[in-house]
Motif scaffolding. Sequence first.
Motif, PDB file in Angstrom:
ATOM      1  N   LEU A 114       0.812  -1.214   0.000  1.00  0.00           N
ATOM      2  CA  LEU A 114       0.000   0.000   0.000  1.00  0.00           C
ATOM      3  C   LEU A 114       0.845   1.263   0.000  1.00  0.00           C
ATOM      4  CD1 LEU A 114      -2.838  -1.044   2.465  1.00  0.00           C
ATOM      5  CD2 LEU A 114      -2.974  -0.822  -0.023  1.00  0.00           C
ATOM      6  N   GLY A 115       2.073   1.172   0.471  1.00  0.00           N
ATOM      7  CA  GLY A 115       2.955   2.339   0.449  1.00  0.00           C
ATOM      8  C   GLY A 115       3.635   2.559  -0.883  1.00  0.00           C
ATOM      9  N   ASP A 116       3.313   1.726  -1.887  1.00  0.00           N
ATOM     10  CA  ASP A 116       4.010   1.781  -3.176  1.00  0.00           C
ATOM     11  C   ASP A 116       3.268   2.575  -4.247  1.00  0.00           C
ATOM     12  OD1 ASP A 116       6.028   0.193  -2.174  1.00  0.00           O
ATOM     13  OD2 ASP A 116       5.188  -1.679  -2.967  1.00  0.00           O
ATOM     14  N   TYR A 117       2.170   3.241  -3.908  1.00  0.00           N
ATOM     15  CA  TYR A 117       1.414   3.929  -4.948  1.00  0.00           C
ATOM     16  C   TYR A 117       2.234   5.020  -5.634  1.00  0.00           C
ATOM     17  CZ  TYR A 117      -3.119   1.660  -4.737  1.00  0.00           C
ATOM     18  OH  TYR A 117      -4.136   0.739  -4.868  1.00  0.00           O
ATOM     19  N   GLY A 118       3.094   5.697  -4.882  1.00  0.00           N
ATOM     20  CA  GLY A 118       3.936   6.720  -5.501  1.00  0.00           C
ATOM     21  C   GLY A 118       4.879   6.136  -6.529  1.00  0.00           C
ATOM     22  N   ARG A 119       5.495   5.008  -6.186  1.00  0.00           N
ATOM     23  CA  ARG A 119       6.400   4.339  -7.119  1.00  0.00           C
ATOM     24  C   ARG A 119       5.648   3.797  -8.330  1.00  0.00           C
ATOM     25  NH1 ARG A 119       9.970  -0.643  -4.928  1.00  0.00           N
ATOM     26  NH2 ARG A 119       7.899  -1.607  -4.810  1.00  0.00           N
ATOM     27  N   ALA A 120       4.466   3.241  -8.095  1.00  0.00           N
ATOM     28  CA  ALA A 120       3.662   2.742  -9.210  1.00  0.00           C
ATOM     29  C   ALA A 120       3.254   3.880 -10.142  1.00  0.00           C
ATOM     30  CB  ALA A 120       2.423   2.024  -8.674  1.00  0.00           C
ATOM     31  N   ALA A 121       2.931   5.037  -9.571  1.00  0.00           N
ATOM     32  CA  ALA A 121       2.571   6.189 -10.397  1.00  0.00           C
ATOM     33  C   ALA A 121       3.735   6.608 -11.289  1.00  0.00           C
ATOM     34  CB  ALA A 121       2.132   7.356  -9.511  1.00  0.00           C
ATOM     35  N   GLU A 122       4.945   6.549 -10.755  1.00  0.00           N
ATOM     36  CA  GLU A 122       6.131   6.861 -11.567  1.00  0.00           C
ATOM     37  C   GLU A 122       6.281   5.861 -12.709  1.00  0.00           C
ATOM     38  OE1 GLU A 122       9.383   6.803  -8.869  1.00  0.00           O
ATOM     39  OE2 GLU A 122       8.777   8.641  -7.802  1.00  0.00           O
ATOM     40  N   ASP A 123       6.018   4.583 -12.437  1.00  0.00           N
ATOM     41  CA  ASP A 123       6.116   3.562 -13.482  1.00  0.00           C
ATOM     42  C   ASP A 123       5.095   3.810 -14.578  1.00  0.00           C
ATOM     43  OD1 ASP A 123       8.102   2.341 -12.009  1.00  0.00           O
ATOM     44  OD2 ASP A 123       6.792   0.790 -11.175  1.00  0.00           O
ATOM     45  N   VAL A 124       3.871   4.174 -14.195  1.00  0.00           N
ATOM     46  CA  VAL A 124       2.838   4.435 -15.196  1.00  0.00           C
ATOM     47  C   VAL A 124       3.209   5.658 -16.037  1.00  0.00           C
ATOM     48  CG1 VAL A 124       0.421   5.094 -15.531  1.00  0.00           C
ATOM     49  CG2 VAL A 124       1.018   3.351 -13.824  1.00  0.00           C
ATOM     50  N   ALA A 125       3.685   6.709 -15.380  1.00  0.00           N
ATOM     51  CA  ALA A 125       4.079   7.916 -16.125  1.00  0.00           C
ATOM     52  C   ALA A 125       5.213   7.613 -17.093  1.00  0.00           C
ATOM     53  CB  ALA A 125       4.490   9.010 -15.145  1.00  0.00           C
ATOM     54  N   ALA A 126       6.192   6.788 -16.655  1.00  0.00           N
ATOM     55  CA  ALA A 126       7.301   6.429 -17.538  1.00  0.00           C
ATOM     56  C   ALA A 126       6.809   5.601 -18.723  1.00  0.00           C
ATOM     57  CB  ALA A 126       8.361   5.658 -16.754  1.00  0.00           C
ATOM     58  N   ALA A 127       5.861   4.699 -18.475  1.00  0.00           N
ATOM     59  CA  ALA A 127       5.309   3.885 -19.555  1.00  0.00           C
ATOM     60  C   ALA A 127       4.573   4.753 -20.565  1.00  0.00           C
ATOM     61  CB  ALA A 127       4.361   2.830 -18.977  1.00  0.00           C
ATOM     62  N   VAL A 128       3.810   5.724 -20.078  1.00  0.00           N
ATOM     63  CA  VAL A 128       3.088   6.624 -20.982  1.00  0.00           C
ATOM     64  C   VAL A 128       4.072   7.429 -21.826  1.00  0.00           C
ATOM     65  CG1 VAL A 128       1.588   8.647 -21.063  1.00  0.00           C
ATOM     66  CG2 VAL A 128       1.039   6.745 -19.531  1.00  0.00           C
ATOM     67  N   GLU A 129       5.135   7.897 -21.212  1.00  0.00           N
ATOM     68  CA  GLU A 129       6.152   8.661 -21.955  1.00  0.00           C
ATOM     69  C   GLU A 129       6.790   7.789 -23.035  1.00  0.00           C
ATOM     70  OE1 GLU A 129      10.317  11.104 -21.052  1.00  0.00           O
ATOM     71  OE2 GLU A 129       8.998  10.519 -19.404  1.00  0.00           O
ATOM     72  N   LEU A 130       7.102   6.539 -22.690  1.00  0.00           N
ATOM     73  CA  LEU A 130       7.689   5.622 -23.675  1.00  0.00           C
ATOM     74  C   LEU A 130       6.729   5.391 -24.836  1.00  0.00           C
ATOM     75  CD1 LEU A 130       9.559   2.325 -22.908  1.00  0.00           C
ATOM     76  CD2 LEU A 130       7.671   2.312 -24.526  1.00  0.00           C
ATOM     77  N   VAL A 131       5.462   5.178 -24.524  1.00  0.00           N
ATOM     78  CA  VAL A 131       4.465   4.904 -25.561  1.00  0.00           C
ATOM     79  C   VAL A 131       4.283   6.112 -26.475  1.00  0.00           C
ATOM     80  CG1 VAL A 131       2.004   4.470 -25.937  1.00  0.00           C
ATOM     81  CG2 VAL A 131       3.264   3.145 -24.232  1.00  0.00           C
ATOM     82  N   ARG A 132       4.181   7.295 -25.896  1.00  0.00           N
ATOM     83  CA  ARG A 132       3.961   8.493 -26.706  1.00  0.00           C
ATOM     84  C   ARG A 132       5.159   8.807 -27.596  1.00  0.00           C
ATOM     85  NH1 ARG A 132       3.310  13.356 -24.273  1.00  0.00           N
ATOM     86  NH2 ARG A 132       2.082  14.083 -26.059  1.00  0.00           N
ATOM     87  N   ALA A 133       6.345   8.339 -27.196  1.00  0.00           N
ATOM     88  CA  ALA A 133       7.543   8.579 -28.005  1.00  0.00           C
ATOM     89  C   ALA A 133       7.686   7.574 -29.147  1.00  0.00           C
ATOM     90  CB  ALA A 133       8.787   8.527 -27.120  1.00  0.00           C
ATOM     91  N   ASP A 134       6.898   6.520 -29.133  1.00  0.00           N
ATOM     92  CA  ASP A 134       6.984   5.497 -30.181  1.00  0.00           C
ATOM     93  C   ASP A 134       6.405   6.052 -31.488  1.00  0.00           C
ATOM     94  OD1 ASP A 134       6.160   3.095 -31.832  1.00  0.00           O
ATOM     95  OD2 ASP A 134       7.096   2.066 -30.144  1.00  0.00           O
ATOM     96  N   PRO A 135       7.106   5.944 -32.595  1.00  0.00           N
ATOM     97  CA  PRO A 135       6.622   6.526 -33.856  1.00  0.00           C
ATOM     98  C   PRO A 135       5.332   5.884 -34.360  1.00  0.00           C
ATOM     99  CG  PRO A 135       8.582   5.184 -34.213  1.00  0.00           C
ATOM    100  CD  PRO A 135       8.434   5.347 -32.740  1.00  0.00           C
ATOM    101  N   ARG A 136       4.981   4.718 -33.851  1.00  0.00           N
ATOM    102  CA  ARG A 136       3.739   4.071 -34.288  1.00  0.00           C
ATOM    103  C   ARG A 136       2.521   4.553 -33.500  1.00  0.00           C
ATOM    104  NH1 ARG A 136       6.508  -1.677 -33.490  1.00  0.00           N
ATOM    105  NH2 ARG A 136       7.186  -0.447 -31.682  1.00  0.00           N
ATOM    106  N   VAL A 137       2.763   5.452 -32.546  1.00  0.00           N
ATOM    107  CA  VAL A 137       1.695   5.966 -31.694  1.00  0.00           C
ATOM    108  C   VAL A 137       1.459   7.432 -31.985  1.00  0.00           C
ATOM    109  CG1 VAL A 137       1.039   6.469 -29.306  1.00  0.00           C
ATOM    110  CG2 VAL A 137       2.126   4.287 -29.869  1.00  0.00           C
TER     111      VAL A 137
END
Length: 503
Positions: free
Chosen positions: A347-370
């Motif tokens: 339950l104390g990991d929500y901050g870390r999980a939020a960082e992972d989601v934000a990093a995943a979104v950044e990776l996806v948006r940088a993909d030329p197929r997106v």
Amino acid sequence: MTAFILVSGAHTDGLVWEEVAAQLRESGAEVHPVTLTGMGERRRPAEPGTDLEAHVQELVRLIDEVDAPDVVLVGHCYGVYPAYGAADRRPERIARIVCLDTALPQDGEPALHLVPDEAVRERLLQRVEQAEDDGWLLPPPAVEEWQRWGSVAGVPADALERLTRRAAPQPPATLTQPLRLSGAVAEVATTGVLCTASGPGIALIESLVQLGDPRLTALVDPRVSFFELDTGHWPMLSAPGELADVLLRAAAGEGHRLSAKKDEQPSHLRSFLLDVPERPRERVGRVDLHLPDADGPRPAVVFVHGGPIPPGAQPTPRDWPTFVGYGRYVAGLGAVGVTLDHRLHDLGDYGRAAEDVAAAVELVRADPRVDADRVALWFVSGGGLLSADWLATPPPWLRCVAATYPILAPLPNWTLVEDRFRPATAVRTAGELPIVLTRVGLEHPELAATVAEFVAAAEDCAANLEVIDVPLAHHGFETIDHTEQTRDAVKHAVRSVLGHLEI
């Protein structure tokens, strides 16, 4: 004869058990409501150095004085820590431990994590670090602050006022000193009494056990039983008769036993409710991209799993049939389906999980197929809390937020979750951002309450909310409820999300 030793939580004394004790005695039981040193209106003044071990030793001495052949130790909130410590020293004398709306404590763990107010926790730690022995005590809550320790649902106003009047400052070392267990207490039968207005009920606990979390292995021991009370964190005040009955039944060995169902496939690993064809899938770190047939950039739907998920769980969520199914389904309809593994392991990991989601979104948006300007985020179950950041300040490229059987506010006893993860608050600043919510009719009551809170807030601020109701569906319906109703709900939700992505 059974003897009940009743150990109250922080700031309180034996008087809090008054009605429960009277009813237990009427049944013929021997009852000892405990007032530990430094606690409650009728307290013995705390001496310098009063700590958790001092309270453990007080209970050990009381156990040694009780003549009854069967001793049942009942610990409420903080009280479960000295109760466990004493049972560990005298396991042969204890017939059963009852954990009243509190988790099973572990060796080396202080009771500090039960303090829900982060500022109070930090202040306590600072005091310890400064090694000040100046007699400072943790002040008791004001009448309106008790809810920070747990739900006050069902507690009459006069009882809450008495609780406040009788409360006393708590010796800080009782909360900061780690509990020391030899392991002997593991042989003592245990009963958990879950107060469903304050936290999860039996069904939700059982679903977490099915995920294979090794931290919950002890709960499937046949010596462990459970009861539910439909009330808040203070059942001795809100439902004393029901609590007394449950304690008597627990002492008799009754209660629900959890089952690991080792010979049965876990529900989350069963097949997806739609038969969707395979799509090309690429894996980049923690992120999987399910790719559509397309020449140019396409919109993306990022699916965010729930939790907490045990750190060693296999397969990981992006390989669960639900997420593979969603990823393939939207890819077959022309969008990039994105699944990911984030690090929500506690339950104390929500901050870390939020960082992972934000990093995943950044990776996806940088993909030329997106198409970086057309992205939707879809949150599932406990991942729903992670939607708060995106609802609070939606970026222009975020075209839609979806949520399926989500948790949309921390449960009352989720004290380690940061305040920022409150979608029911964040939705008030979501503006015109489309929100697609799939709500199940057979939801766990404690989770349904968070959805109701969110919907009420969304309606109050006129948020752009679409609700898809699935009356005969359970939490996790994609792999357990294969019906026309659930299939239609998935198709409806996907159509709505893709419509907001202009597909």
